[in-house]
Design an enzyme around this catalytic site. Structure first.
Site, PDB file in Angstrom:
ATOM      1  N   LYS A 186       0.559 -21.703  15.626  1.00  0.00           N
ATOM      2  CA  LYS A 186       1.279 -20.720  14.829  1.00  0.00           C
ATOM      3  C   LYS A 186       1.575 -19.499  15.672  1.00  0.00           C
ATOM      4  CE  LYS A 186       0.458 -17.370  11.099  1.00  0.00           C
ATOM      5  NZ  LYS A 186      -0.502 -16.860  10.092  1.00  0.00           N
ATOM      6  N   GLU A 231      -3.049  -6.112   2.900  1.00  0.00           N
ATOM      7  CA  GLU A 231      -4.075  -6.875   3.621  1.00  0.00           C
ATOM      8  C   GLU A 231      -5.183  -5.991   4.167  1.00  0.00           C
ATOM      9  OE1 GLU A 231      -4.476 -10.671   6.599  1.00  0.00           O
ATOM     10  OE2 GLU A 231      -2.520  -9.912   6.023  1.00  0.00           O
ATOM     11  N   GLU A 275      -0.747 -22.439   7.537  1.00  0.00           N
ATOM     12  CA  GLU A 275      -0.664 -21.080   8.073  1.00  0.00           C
ATOM     13  C   GLU A 275      -1.866 -20.254   7.614  1.00  0.00           C
ATOM     14  OE1 GLU A 275       2.118 -17.080   7.629  1.00  0.00           O
ATOM     15  OE2 GLU A 275       2.934 -19.014   6.980  1.00  0.00           O
ATOM     16  N   GLU A 411      12.009 -14.583   4.185  1.00  0.00           N
ATOM     17  CA  GLU A 411      10.673 -14.021   3.971  1.00  0.00           C
ATOM     18  C   GLU A 411      10.574 -12.614   4.524  1.00  0.00           C
ATOM     19  OE1 GLU A 411       6.121 -14.888   5.469  1.00  0.00           O
ATOM     20  OE2 GLU A 411       7.309 -16.591   4.730  1.00  0.00           O
TER      21      GLU A 411
END
Length: 424
Positions: A186, A231, A275, A411
């Site tokens: 990734k 986050e 992911e 996104e």
């Protein structure tokens, strides 16, 4: 007042006098802030607002967070603190923001305010900080800072920056090819938008919009970096460490039925689950040396924000080695959620495919207390405002083997929405 940056050697010889006392009738933090250089850390109306600068520490290079941690430990050990409130955020604190990359031109900073106005639940307080030998702030200013009304409204149009939409899709396609050909799981690729703030624009207006629109996120302003991050990189409080990992994203539906379908689609998406798994593993691997009982849920949950669904996992444990929140931020950064897996190969590909310096985007942002406790988020959904009014916003997406360039572009567009709406 803006102070001259202090070196670590000078900081070690600096003694700070700190006094925290209760404060009544505190309804909102933002009106206390400076309109051009706000210092804020807030979630659901709770947090701290900083005014002025008693001390500014600056760091660069690959050891920037470790140096900040060591410098802060020395500074805190020498400080004289009188804290009558004793709750997270009282006493000696510093607001901080750190560059994403080791070779970034952006400086990483810890800023100790002269005054902190804070609230947490039913407890509210004011902290005054000055260098030993200087007159106490109560001798030089009013007992309680004044609130000021917000400045005139303004509307910005954020335009494509160094990496436009077509360029971003090409970069994603190149990344997918690299992932399929090499030992890379990734990589997170970002793009940028740019605008220019009119002279005398009041940054507090954007913070009000972010705080109201995204109350469950960390709304922050540190050294020109403003945003609302969902986050939590790491939180340390009385020997307990927690983190929230977000990776995997889908847009909210237009009605209840389509919104429910979107959440189900995210929860069952192999691409997003993969992911997310990489991101969780990177956090657990980084924290496990510091916590013997670290635990995370077996399956991620869907986290609902005003514009997005995220896959989320909470991680928690008890610290076993006395590490501070800055020590843990250093161990964690950069996580797979903002860099990729494996870390070194992902960062190398980011440097190859992103034609700009991320600055503080995707780096740690938050605060640290004199005891090492603190709260740090990943600087997402944010923009950097330069002294001349130039504004650069960033948003990224996690790229894996079956990523589609058009979907990843969409996104990033969704992730730009908080900043676009706050300034537009």
């Amino acid at each position: 007042m803006t102070t001259v940056p202090t070196t670590r050697r000078a900081a070690a010889q600096t003694v700070l006098q700190v006094a925290t006392t209760p404060l009544d009738d505190l309804r909102s933090l933002i009106p206390y802030l400076d309109s051009r250089t706000p210092l804020l850390w807030q979630r659901k109306g709770d947090g701290m607002a900083g005014i002025g600068e008693a001390l500014r520490l600056e760091f660069r290079g690959p050891d920037r967070i470790a140096e900040a941690s060591a410098t802060w430990r020395e500074l805190a050990a020498a400080a004289h603190v009188d804290d009558a409130v004793r709750t997270p955020g009282t006493g000696l604190i510093a607001f901080g923001t750190f560059a994403f990359a080791d070779d970034s031109d952006a400086v990483s900073t810890l800023i100790v305010p002269e005054v902190v106005i804070g609230r947490r639940g039913t407890r509210t307080w004011i902290t005054r900080i000055h260098r030993a030998g200087d007159p106490p702030l109560t001798d030089r200013c009013e007992a309680r800072p004044r609130t000021t009304p917000l400045g005139d409204e303004y509307r910005l149009t954020l335009l494509p920056g160094t990496l436009g939409k077509e360029g971003y899709q090409q970069a994603v396609a190149q990344a997918v090819e690299k992932i399929r050909e090499h030992d890379l799981s990734k990589v997170v690729l970002a793009r940028d938008l740019k605008a220019h703030l009119p002279q005398e624009s009041d940054l507090r207006r954007a913070l009000v919009e972010l705080g109201l629109g995204y109350p469950d996120c960390w709304t922050f302003a540190v050294d020109g970096l403003v945003g609302s991050s969902p986050e939590t990189l790491v939180r340390v409080h009385h020997g307990t460490v927690t983190a929230r990992v977000l990776a995997g994203t889908i847009s909210r539906g237009r009605d209840a039925a389509s919104d429910r379908d979107a959440a189900i689609a995210l929860a069952t998406s192999t691409k997003d689950q993969d992911e997310h798994r990489f991101a969780v593993a990177s956090v657990i691997d980084a924290l496990r040396p510091h916590s013997a009982d670290l635990a995370a849920s077996d399956l991620p949950f869907t986290l609902k924000l005003p514009n997005l669904w995220h896959l989320a996992t909470d991680v928690a444990g008890t610290l076993s080695d006395g590490a501070s929140s800055l020590d843990l931020a250093d161990a964690l950064h950069p996580t797979a959620a903002v860099a990729g897996t494996p870390r070194s190969e992902a960062i190398e590909l980011i440097h190859e495919l992103e034609p700009f310096d991320r600055g503080r985007y995707a780096g740690p942002v938050g605060w640290v207390g004199g005891d090492g406790d603190g709260e740090w988020a990943i600087a997402l959904r944010c923009a950097q405002v330069a002294p001349d009014g130039g504004l650069t916003a960033y948003a990224g997406a996690g790229i894996v083997a079956d990523s589609d360039p058009e979907r990843e572009l969409a996104e990033t567009t969704m992730k730009f929405r908080p900043i676009v709406e706050a300034f537009g």
